[in-house]
Design an enzyme around this catalytic site. Sequence first.
Site, PDB file in Angstrom:
ATOM      1  N   LYS A 190      -0.323 192.019  78.146  1.00 43.28           N
ATOM      2  CA  LYS A 190      -1.314 191.489  77.205  1.00 43.28           C
ATOM      3  C   LYS A 190      -2.328 192.567  76.854  1.00 43.28           C
ATOM      4  O   LYS A 190      -3.169 192.947  77.666  1.00 43.28           O
ATOM      5  CB  LYS A 190      -2.076 190.291  77.774  1.00 43.28           C
ATOM      6  CG  LYS A 190      -2.824 189.573  76.652  1.00 43.28           C
ATOM      7  CD  LYS A 190      -3.999 188.743  77.101  1.00 43.28           C
ATOM      8  CE  LYS A 190      -5.285 189.496  77.212  1.00 43.28           C
ATOM      9  NZ  LYS A 190      -5.823 190.054  75.950  1.00 43.28           N
ATOM     10  N   GLU A 266      -7.985 197.782  88.481  1.00 40.97           N
ATOM     11  CA  GLU A 266      -8.718 199.004  88.105  1.00 40.97           C
ATOM     12  C   GLU A 266      -9.950 198.539  87.346  1.00 40.97           C
ATOM     13  O   GLU A 266      -9.844 198.084  86.205  1.00 40.97           O
ATOM     14  CB  GLU A 266      -7.867 199.883  87.180  1.00 40.97           C
ATOM     15  CG  GLU A 266      -6.653 200.476  87.838  1.00 40.97           C
ATOM     16  CD  GLU A 266      -6.974 201.629  88.770  1.00 40.97           C
ATOM     17  OE1 GLU A 266      -8.160 201.992  88.895  1.00 40.97           O
ATOM     18  OE2 GLU A 266      -6.036 202.162  89.370  1.00 40.97           O
ATOM     19  N   CYS A 300     -14.245 204.113  81.980  1.00 43.42           N
ATOM     20  CA  CYS A 300     -14.592 203.524  83.277  1.00 43.42           C
ATOM     21  C   CYS A 300     -15.164 204.556  84.235  1.00 43.42           C
ATOM     22  O   CYS A 300     -15.991 204.238  85.074  1.00 43.42           O
ATOM     23  CB  CYS A 300     -13.360 202.879  83.885  1.00 43.42           C
ATOM     24  SG  CYS A 300     -11.948 203.982  83.897  1.00 43.42           S
ATOM     25  N   GLU A 401     -22.862 198.805  84.643  1.00 39.01           N
ATOM     26  CA  GLU A 401     -22.061 199.583  83.705  1.00 39.01           C
ATOM     27  C   GLU A 401     -22.468 199.236  82.274  1.00 39.01           C
ATOM     28  O   GLU A 401     -22.432 198.079  81.878  1.00 39.01           O
ATOM     29  CB  GLU A 401     -20.586 199.231  83.934  1.00 39.01           C
ATOM     30  CG  GLU A 401     -19.638 200.161  83.247  1.00 39.01           C
ATOM     31  CD  GLU A 401     -18.186 199.801  83.524  1.00 39.01           C
ATOM     32  OE1 GLU A 401     -17.858 198.599  83.591  1.00 39.01           O
ATOM     33  OE2 GLU A 401     -17.384 200.729  83.652  1.00 39.01           O
TER      34      GLU A 401
HETATM   35  P1  NAP Z   1     -12.561 192.853  80.190  1.00 42.83           P
HETATM   36  O1  NAP Z   1     -13.419 191.997  79.366  1.00 42.83           O
HETATM   37  O2  NAP Z   1     -12.513 192.643  81.654  1.00 42.83           O
HETATM   38  O3  NAP Z   1     -11.104 192.730  79.558  1.00 42.83           O
HETATM   39  C1  NAP Z   1      -9.993 193.415  80.051  1.00 42.83           C
HETATM   40  C2  NAP Z   1      -8.746 192.602  79.744  1.00 42.83           C
HETATM   41  O4  NAP Z   1      -8.794 191.357  80.440  1.00 42.83           O
HETATM   42  C3  NAP Z   1      -8.591 192.242  78.272  1.00 42.83           C
HETATM   43  O5  NAP Z   1      -7.217 192.258  77.926  1.00 42.83           O
HETATM   44  C4  NAP Z   1      -9.141 190.829  78.237  1.00 42.83           C
HETATM   45  O6  NAP Z   1      -8.650 190.081  77.163  1.00 42.83           O
HETATM   46  C5  NAP Z   1      -8.632 190.286  79.547  1.00 42.83           C
HETATM   47  N1  NAP Z   1      -9.360 189.109  80.035  1.00 42.83           N
HETATM   48  C6  NAP Z   1     -10.630 188.715  79.752  1.00 42.83           C
HETATM   49  N2  NAP Z   1     -10.918 187.563  80.399  1.00 42.83           N
HETATM   50  C7  NAP Z   1      -9.819 187.227  81.108  1.00 42.83           C
HETATM   51  C8  NAP Z   1      -9.506 186.152  81.984  1.00 42.83           C
HETATM   52  N3  NAP Z   1     -10.386 185.181  82.257  1.00 42.83           N
HETATM   53  N4  NAP Z   1      -8.283 186.128  82.549  1.00 42.83           N
HETATM   54  C9  NAP Z   1      -7.385 187.101  82.314  1.00 42.83           C
HETATM   55  N5  NAP Z   1      -7.618 188.135  81.481  1.00 42.83           N
HETATM   56  C10 NAP Z   1      -8.832 188.213  80.899  1.00 42.83           C
HETATM   57  O7  NAP Z   1     -12.919 194.378  80.012  1.00 42.83           O
HETATM   58  P2  NAP Z   1     -13.161 195.172  78.674  1.00 42.83           P
HETATM   59  O8  NAP Z   1     -14.533 194.927  78.196  1.00 42.83           O
HETATM   60  O9  NAP Z   1     -12.047 194.932  77.719  1.00 42.83           O
HETATM   61  O10 NAP Z   1     -12.982 196.671  79.193  1.00 42.83           O
HETATM   62  C11 NAP Z   1     -14.015 197.388  79.734  1.00 42.83           C
HETATM   63  C12 NAP Z   1     -13.962 197.372  81.252  1.00 42.83           C
HETATM   64  O11 NAP Z   1     -12.739 197.926  81.714  1.00 42.83           O
HETATM   65  C13 NAP Z   1     -15.041 198.233  81.867  1.00 42.83           C
HETATM   66  O12 NAP Z   1     -15.628 197.553  82.938  1.00 42.83           O
HETATM   67  C14 NAP Z   1     -14.265 199.454  82.361  1.00 42.83           C
HETATM   68  O13 NAP Z   1     -14.901 200.137  83.412  1.00 42.83           O
HETATM   69  C15 NAP Z   1     -12.977 198.870  82.746  1.00 42.83           C
HETATM   70  N6  NAP Z   1     -11.934 199.906  82.785  1.00 42.83           N
HETATM   71  C16 NAP Z   1     -11.491 200.327  84.007  1.00 42.83           C
HETATM   72  C17 NAP Z   1     -10.523 201.321  84.080  1.00 42.83           C
HETATM   73  C18 NAP Z   1     -10.018 201.801  85.409  1.00 42.83           C
HETATM   74  O14 NAP Z   1      -8.983 202.438  85.434  1.00 42.83           O
HETATM   75  N7  NAP Z   1     -10.689 201.512  86.509  1.00 42.83           N
HETATM   76  C19 NAP Z   1      -9.992 201.875  82.908  1.00 42.83           C
HETATM   77  C20 NAP Z   1     -10.483 201.417  81.683  1.00 42.83           C
HETATM   78  C21 NAP Z   1     -11.456 200.420  81.643  1.00 42.83           C
HETATM   79  P3  NAP Z   1      -9.448 190.015  75.767  1.00 42.83           P
HETATM   80  O15 NAP Z   1      -9.858 191.406  75.438  1.00 42.83           O
HETATM   81  O16 NAP Z   1      -8.453 189.513  74.837  1.00 42.83           O
HETATM   82  O17 NAP Z   1     -10.584 189.095  76.003  1.00 42.83           O
END
Ligand code: NAP
Length: 507
Positions: A190, A266, A300, A401
Amino acid sequence: MSTPEQKVTAAQQSEPRTYQLLIDGKFVDAASGRTFETLNPTTGAVLAHVAEGDAEDVNRAVAAARRAFESGPWAKMTPHQRGKIIYKAAQLISERAKELAELETLDNGKPIRESSYVDIPQTVQHFEYFAGMADKLQGDTIPIGGNVFTYTMREPIGVCGQIIPWNFPLLMAAWKLGPALAAGNTVVLKPAEQTPCTAMELGKIFLEAGLPDGVLNIVPGFGEIAGAAISHHMDVDKVAFTGSTEVGKLIAEAAARTNLKKVTLELGGKAPNVVFADADLEHAVEGALFSIFFNQGQVCCAGSRLFVEESIHDEFVERLANRAKSLRVGNPLNKDTHMGPQVTREQLDRIKRYVGYGEEAGAKVLAGGRSPEAEELQNGFFFTPTILDCVTNDMKVAQEEIFGPVVSVLTFQNDKDLLKQANDVVFGLSAGIWTRDIKRAHRFAKSVKAGVVWINTYNMFNAAMPFGGYKQSGYGREMGFQVMDAYTQCKSVWVDLSENPIGWFSN
Ligand code: NAP
Ligand code: MG
């Protein structure tokens, strides 16, 4: 401020594309018939209409992945044949590199120089590396001795759900798919709702590369619906998630409450990036700049807490602020643009809120802190490279963050003081240090609580090098041999070799 702001050209505007779901080797509409829009963050215009997957679509995708895992041609292929398909996909991505880089820039807003020289080449390298991994997954023979022969084998886990974020859309898909497919698993992926386009193109590429039907299913949609359906599904054997710590906790909870599917996470970070007085300061300024403004700060492992040794603070922040003000913010399709727009208006608003929290707490804005003024950028989600000085480690802007181009500058007196502050945060993804003192650098690498440490460099990646977090930055590792632990399970086999076996209860 003198930021040269790049013009948004007509090349940004074109007819919206359409994308369907990929289920069982076919592109299909969502069962509900619904679609959602993904925007071009440079202009705010609709880039694509995308089928919106929900629980019913996830059910169809999981069923296809299950069939492909248990009984399809994939299950019978040799590891070498699997590797060849992954390698072919890498070649096809290389052939389409320019088009994919442009699409990534249109959907995410990242500068074309980044999508062309980082996202796409890293994606190719990643698939090449894991193509080679497919036939190198060995078990062990274990020398227990006596009349037994004991060995282990590594088997795929089964149906893997993979949920990814929007900051490196194609690359995050590659990080997840490379090892999963190399090990012989099948996948329901997804992509993030904000950036689904390149993942759908990747689906086409894998079909063209000869991946059998049902091995890779892609269900774009919303996290709380399609993502939650994956994490709660009783027939998904493993979920790999990259995203926020908040959602990571929901994923782990869903797994625990359903079928105890295996989980790797992650998550977010708040990396300390440390500059000692003995560092090569010019190099360190450039490193600090790159560590926070690369990808508009939506990284991240961004060096978002910049610790500067007190004795060089004034000189260092002045140089850094001058460089930040000289970065070119504008149309990401221009080759000389350094920073494009943030991915969405929500993210832009969040960043503005955090700058406000910083100012309220006493931080001083040395550069940026606002959206650019250029007329042609007003429909996009642009922000300027921002430096917050006089931050202390207890402030919200040092602990949470922000996920944008905002660096918090803190100071320290000595190694001990530094380490205490650096580790005083719930995250532990990455850290950087700039110094000419080799002992100090390695002492820091040993004592900092982070999964990745960069010494006199920052943001370096390679498919062979493991990546992942300590503390609330998650668990499990991506890349390298380590990631294969997350996509295989170990089976231990015992063989009795004795000529006259005697039963336990025989006398
Ligand atoms: P996010 O809101 O957590 O979303 C990540 C993914 O999870 C998206 O595909 C999102 O779908 C999905 N999602 C949201 N709510 C969900 C739920 N209740 N159940 C299952 N899936 C769900 O994060 P983001 O804002 O897109 O990305 C930024 C974050 O990612 C930051 O915190 C960053 O640090 C982290 N990140 C970490 C790494 C690493 O390797 N550690 C790498 C890159 C990013 P939708 O977008 O469709 O809502
Ligand atoms: Mg978009």
